[in-house]
Design a protein around this motif. Structure first.
Motif, short mmCIF file in Angstrom:
data_model
loop_
_atom_site.label_atom_id
_atom_site.label_comp_id
_atom_site.label_asym_id
_atom_site.label_seq_id
_atom_site.Cartn_x
_atom_site.Cartn_y
_atom_site.Cartn_z
N TYR A 178 0.79 -1.25 -0.03
CA TYR A 178 -0.10 0.14 0.01
C TYR A 178 0.84 1.14 0.13
CZ TYR A 178 -3.62 -3.26 1.20
OH TYR A 178 -4.69 -4.12 1.26
N THR A 200 -3.58 3.95 -0.39
CA THR A 200 -4.05 3.42 -1.53
C THR A 200 -3.21 2.01 -1.80
OG1 THR A 200 -2.42 4.45 -3.01
CG2 THR A 200 -4.81 5.32 -2.94
N LYS A 201 -3.84 0.96 -2.50
CA LYS A 201 -3.38 -0.24 -3.02
C LYS A 201 -2.60 -0.38 -4.08
CE LYS A 201 -5.10 -4.83 -2.35
NZ LYS A 201 -6.15 -5.74 -2.50
#
Length: 55
Positions: free
Chosen positions: A41, A54-55
């Motif tokens: 992430y 966020t991934k």
């Protein structure tokens, strides 16, 4: 009727949870990678001082 189970943040006082400064995680910058299992992430500190994960 049964009461709902507490969420993790309700179950423990805040002082018992691990605490990390975002600036320490980013080493003074505005980006850091965080690994969870085999997923990577990105943590970003915005110009407005908000956090985005966020991934």
């Amino acid at each position: 009727m049964n009461a709902p189970n507490p969420t993790p943040t309700q179950a423990y006082p805040v002082r018992m949870l691990p605490s990390h400064k975002a600036e320490d995680l980013t080493k003074g910058g505005n980006l850091a990678h965080i690994e969870l299992g085999d997923q990577l992430y990105t943590l970003r500190i915005t110009r407005a001082g908000k956090l985005i994960l966020t991934k």
